[in-house]
Motif scaffolding. Structure first.
Motif, PDB file in Angstrom:
ATOM      1  N   MET A 298       0.818  -1.208   0.000  1.00 41.02           N
ATOM      2  CA  MET A 298       0.000   0.000   0.000  1.00 41.02           C
ATOM      3  C   MET A 298       0.856   1.264   0.000  1.00 41.02           C
ATOM      4  SD  MET A 298      -3.242  -0.687  -0.187  1.00 41.02           S
ATOM      5  CE  MET A 298      -2.817  -1.949  -1.373  1.00 41.02           C
ATOM      6  N   ARG A 299       2.193   1.103   0.096  1.00 46.15           N
ATOM      7  CA  ARG A 299       3.061   2.280   0.173  1.00 46.15           C
ATOM      8  C   ARG A 299       3.098   3.047  -1.136  1.00 46.15           C
ATOM      9  NH1 ARG A 299       5.543   2.503   5.245  1.00 46.15           N
ATOM     10  NH2 ARG A 299       4.514   0.872   6.458  1.00 46.15           N
ATOM     11  N   ARG A 300       2.658   2.441  -2.237  1.00 43.41           N
ATOM     12  CA  ARG A 300       2.603   3.152  -3.511  1.00 43.41           C
ATOM     13  C   ARG A 300       1.179   3.648  -3.801  1.00 43.41           C
ATOM     14  NH1 ARG A 300       7.607   4.468  -5.542  1.00 43.41           N
ATOM     15  NH2 ARG A 300       6.108   6.054  -6.091  1.00 43.41           N
ATOM     16  N   PHE A 301       0.236   3.356  -2.901  1.00 43.69           N
ATOM     17  CA  PHE A 301      -1.151   3.756  -3.115  1.00 43.69           C
ATOM     18  C   PHE A 301      -1.320   5.255  -3.352  1.00 43.69           C
ATOM     19  CE2 PHE A 301      -5.304   5.058  -1.270  1.00 43.69           C
ATOM     20  CZ  PHE A 301      -6.139   4.443  -2.192  1.00 43.69           C
ATOM     21  N   PRO A 302      -0.603   6.127  -2.619  1.00 39.98           N
ATOM     22  CA  PRO A 302      -0.781   7.562  -2.886  1.00 39.98           C
ATOM     23  C   PRO A 302      -0.480   7.948  -4.335  1.00 39.98           C
ATOM     24  CG  PRO A 302       0.355   7.242  -0.809  1.00 39.98           C
ATOM     25  CD  PRO A 302       0.296   5.893  -1.469  1.00 39.98           C
ATOM     26  N   ASP A 303       0.362   7.153  -5.019  1.00 43.18           N
ATOM     27  CA  ASP A 303       0.741   7.499  -6.393  1.00 43.18           C
ATOM     28  C   ASP A 303      -0.309   7.061  -7.412  1.00 43.18           C
ATOM     29  OD1 ASP A 303       3.716   8.461  -6.095  1.00 43.18           O
ATOM     30  OD2 ASP A 303       3.546   6.669  -4.855  1.00 43.18           O
ATOM     31  N   TRP A 304      -1.024   5.963  -7.140  1.00 45.84           N
ATOM     32  CA  TRP A 304      -2.017   5.527  -8.122  1.00 45.84           C
ATOM     33  C   TRP A 304      -3.461   5.694  -7.634  1.00 45.84           C
ATOM     34  CZ3 TRP A 304      -5.199   1.656  -6.458  1.00 45.84           C
ATOM     35  CH2 TRP A 304      -4.708   0.706  -5.550  1.00 45.84           C
ATOM     36  N   SER A 305      -3.635   6.193  -6.443  1.00 46.33           N
ATOM     37  CA  SER A 305      -4.956   6.305  -5.832  1.00 46.33           C
ATOM     38  C   SER A 305      -5.929   7.146  -6.670  1.00 46.33           C
ATOM     39  CB  SER A 305      -4.819   6.943  -4.445  1.00 46.33           C
ATOM     40  OG  SER A 305      -6.055   7.448  -4.000  1.00 46.33           O
ATOM     41  N   PRO A 306      -7.097   6.607  -7.010  1.00 45.27           N
ATOM     42  CA  PRO A 306      -8.126   7.430  -7.664  1.00 45.27           C
ATOM     43  C   PRO A 306      -8.635   8.533  -6.739  1.00 45.27           C
ATOM     44  CG  PRO A 306      -8.603   5.076  -7.879  1.00 45.27           C
ATOM     45  CD  PRO A 306      -7.513   5.211  -6.859  1.00 45.27           C
ATOM     46  N   GLU A 307      -8.583   8.283  -5.419  1.00 40.77           N
ATOM     47  CA  GLU A 307      -9.088   9.261  -4.452  1.00 40.77           C
ATOM     48  C   GLU A 307      -8.290  10.568  -4.486  1.00 40.77           C
ATOM     49  OE1 GLU A 307     -10.834   5.562  -3.738  1.00 40.77           O
ATOM     50  OE2 GLU A 307      -8.692   6.019  -3.832  1.00 40.77           O
ATOM     51  N   ARG A 308      -6.991  10.462  -4.741  1.00 46.82           N
ATOM     52  CA  ARG A 308      -6.176  11.678  -4.771  1.00 46.82           C
ATOM     53  C   ARG A 308      -6.539  12.569  -5.943  1.00 46.82           C
ATOM     54  NH1 ARG A 308      -0.432  11.594  -2.283  1.00 46.82           N
ATOM     55  NH2 ARG A 308      -1.838  11.959  -0.540  1.00 46.82           N
ATOM     56  N   ARG A 309      -7.052  11.979  -7.013  1.00 44.55           N
ATOM     57  CA  ARG A 309      -7.501  12.791  -8.142  1.00 44.55           C
ATOM     58  C   ARG A 309      -8.681  13.666  -7.736  1.00 44.55           C
ATOM     59  NH1 ARG A 309     -11.726  11.995 -11.616  1.00 44.55           N
ATOM     60  NH2 ARG A 309     -12.109   9.956 -10.679  1.00 44.55           N
TER      61      ARG A 309
ATOM     62  N   GLY B  63     -11.230  12.006   3.091  1.00 53.57           N
ATOM     63  CA  GLY B  63     -11.109  13.177   2.233  1.00 53.57           C
ATOM     64  C   GLY B  63     -12.369  14.003   2.193  1.00 53.57           C
ATOM     65  N   ASN B  64     -12.520  14.767   1.134  1.00 49.44           N
ATOM     66  CA  ASN B  64     -13.670  15.652   0.993  1.00 49.44           C
ATOM     67  C   ASN B  64     -14.935  14.840   0.689  1.00 49.44           C
ATOM     68  OD1 ASN B  64     -13.514  14.928  -1.709  1.00 49.44           O
ATOM     69  ND2 ASN B  64     -12.485  16.827  -2.316  1.00 49.44           N
ATOM     70  N   GLN B  65     -16.015  15.524   0.365  1.00 51.20           N
ATOM     71  CA  GLN B  65     -17.302  14.849   0.164  1.00 51.20           C
ATOM     72  C   GLN B  65     -17.248  13.876  -0.999  1.00 51.20           C
ATOM     73  OE1 GLN B  65     -20.573  17.566  -0.188  1.00 51.20           O
ATOM     74  NE2 GLN B  65     -22.133  15.969  -0.178  1.00 51.20           N
ATOM     75  N   SER B  66     -16.470  14.187  -2.017  1.00 53.94           N
ATOM     76  CA  SER B  66     -16.376  13.296  -3.176  1.00 53.94           C
ATOM     77  C   SER B  66     -15.625  12.014  -2.848  1.00 53.94           C
ATOM     78  CB  SER B  66     -15.673  14.013  -4.335  1.00 53.94           C
ATOM     79  OG  SER B  66     -16.413  15.133  -4.760  1.00 53.94           O
ATOM     80  N   VAL B  67     -14.704  12.092  -1.900  1.00 54.62           N
ATOM     81  CA  VAL B  67     -13.852  10.946  -1.555  1.00 54.62           C
ATOM     82  C   VAL B  67     -14.422  10.175  -0.374  1.00 54.62           C
ATOM     83  CG1 VAL B  67     -11.588  10.283  -0.661  1.00 54.62           C
ATOM     84  CG2 VAL B  67     -11.768  11.972  -2.502  1.00 54.62           C
ATOM     85  N   GLY B  68     -14.837  10.896   0.658  1.00 55.99           N
ATOM     86  CA  GLY B  68     -15.335  10.250   1.860  1.00 55.99           C
ATOM     87  C   GLY B  68     -14.248   9.483   2.593  1.00 55.99           C
ATOM     88  N   LYS B  69     -14.669   8.429   3.298  1.00 56.94           N
ATOM     89  CA  LYS B  69     -13.728   7.587   4.030  1.00 56.94           C
ATOM     90  C   LYS B  69     -13.744   6.191   3.435  1.00 56.94           C
ATOM     91  CE  LYS B  69     -14.146  10.030   8.452  1.00 56.94           C
ATOM     92  NZ  LYS B  69     -14.461   9.886   9.897  1.00 56.94           N
ATOM     93  N   GLY B  70     -12.614   5.509   3.572  1.00 55.05           N
ATOM     94  CA  GLY B  70     -12.556   4.150   3.054  1.00 55.05           C
ATOM     95  C   GLY B  70     -11.245   3.490   3.396  1.00 55.05           C
ATOM     96  N   SER B  71     -11.114   2.258   2.973  1.00 52.38           N
ATOM     97  CA  SER B  71      -9.869   1.521   3.199  1.00 52.38           C
ATOM     98  C   SER B  71      -9.686   0.492   2.105  1.00 52.38           C
ATOM     99  CB  SER B  71      -9.879   0.835   4.569  1.00 52.38           C
ATOM    100  OG  SER B  71     -10.830  -0.211   4.598  1.00 52.38           O
TER     101      SER B  71
END
Length: 380
Positions: free
Chosen positions: A51-62, A86-94
């Motif tokens: 998961m350490r590369r998740f910030p780079d491919w995460s759809p949520e960061r877009r 994140g914001n309303q578009s992202v919400g919470k998740g795992s």
């Protein structure tokens, strides 16, 4: 009264139709997208098996560049997990890696606000017959069960869920394109800890040929040994070659010789070897004296000793390391392999100052064949 009864009957008919249609809708949703990439399959697998590369491919960061992420569980493989908010578009998740098959598949459990339960990403890696590319096949699966609202929501699986999968694939492809395209699958790379040691160091540069690098190294060792003798120090380990710049035609590097003490006396002055110490002059070329003298610090914060020889305590902390027996001509490839391994596993590194590669000759056979150990300092 008749009209009211007609209205109620109509509503009941509509409700019944909604229920009947809902029951007939699929109880399971599935979508599949793919992309071809030229990277070695092990690079792709390792990048997705953490998961350490998740910030780079995460759809949520877009959707939210300020989304916060927190890692938990294992670093690699099943149990590796990341939570986001994140914001309303992202919400919470795992997202949690549920299972993985080396160089074949990574399966992740997804928990977010998409409709349904048992949401999973199953990522299959399919090598091309020509061996030059690999197809990343990204599957999204979800169960709706008897939740009729979820079944209706499943009609829109090609909305946000599909967009997320396509964004993830595009981001993974872009991320992989930034890695050194070398295959480290057959090279044994380990994560370990090293402790800093006192060394005497001489900055060196030579043309980028094996003979000239070897000659420059030998001359540097001779000069360092002369300073060691004057300072009453002795060698305490294999010579280190610390890469500064691997240029097209020249190679800049430090020759570092470990010594047996952190203090020494020279020309009637006692000095203490420390880790590089920043001073007001460091980085200020105008403030640097024309010639350094014993006890002053150079622009890297190292202690100047004599004859351009410096002293410092080396890096302490986690490293990636690998061993190789053969020609030193393979060292640049080994360094690239360590760098690619760091990238795919989410280890941060810096090639500036304490973060530079170094290698040591740890053994020499009777036939003159050398065994090298190569190190890359990293952050956990």
């Amino acid at each position: 009264m008749t009209r009211l009864l007609e209205l109620l009957v109509s509503l009941l008919i509509v409700a019944a139709l909604v229920v009947v249609v809902g029951v007939l809708l699929p109880s399971h949703g599935h979508l599949e997208r793919s992309v071809d990439v030229p990277n070695p399959i092990r690079q792709i697998y390792d990048s997705l098996n953490t998961m350490r590369r998740f910030p780079d491919w995460s759809p949520e960061r877009r959707l939210d560049p300020l989304v916060t992420m927190k890692y938990s569980g294992e670093r690699l493989g099943p149990g590796a997990s990341v939570e986001w908010s994140g914001n309303q578009s992202v919400g919470k998740g795992s997202l949690t890696i549920a299972s993985s098959i080396e160089d074949e598949q990574v399966k992740m459990d997804l928990d977010n606000d998409f409709a349904g339960v048992n949401k999973t990403y199953t990522i299959d890696l399919v090598p091309a017959e020509n061996g030059k590319t690999t197809k990343i096949v990204w599957n999204y699966d979800v169960d709706y069960g008897w939740d009729l609202f979820a079944r209706y929501a499943g009609l829109y699986i090609h909305g946000k869920p599909d967009a997320n999968v396509q964004t993830a694939l595009a981001n993974v492809s872009a991320m992989l394109a930034s890695f050194p395209n070398v295959d480290y699958k057959d090279q044994d790379i380990q994560v370990s800890e090293v402790t800093g040691v006192p060394v005497l160091v001489l900055p060196t540069k030579s043309p980028r040929t094996l003979d000239e690098v070897a000659e420059a190294t030998a001359q540097a060792v001779t000069r360092i040994q002369a300073v060691m003798s004057r300072a009453g120090l002795t060698q305490n380990g294999p010579v280190r070659i610390v890469t500064s710049n691997w240029g097209d035609d020249s190679y800049a590097f430090d020759v570092a010789v470990p010594v047996n003490s952190t203090s020494f006396s020279l020309d009637g002055s006692t000095q203490q070897i420390t880790a590089p110490v920043q001073t007001d002059m460091v980085g200020d070329l105008d403030a640097q004296p024309a010639e350094l003298t014993l006890g002053q610090r150079d622009d890297e914060g190292q202690l100047y000793v004599a004859d351009n020889v410096r002293a410092r305590i080396t890096y302490s902390g986690p490293v990636l390391t690998t061993e190789y027996t053969g020609s030193p001509a393979a060292l640049p490839l080994l360094r690239l392999q360590l760098k690619a391994f760091a990238e795919t596993h989410g280890y941060f590194y810096s090639e500036m100052n304490g973060g530079r590669f170094w290698d040591e000759v740890t053994a020499t056979s009777e036939e003159g064949e050398e065994t090298f150990k190569v190190y890359l300092p990293v952050e956990p």
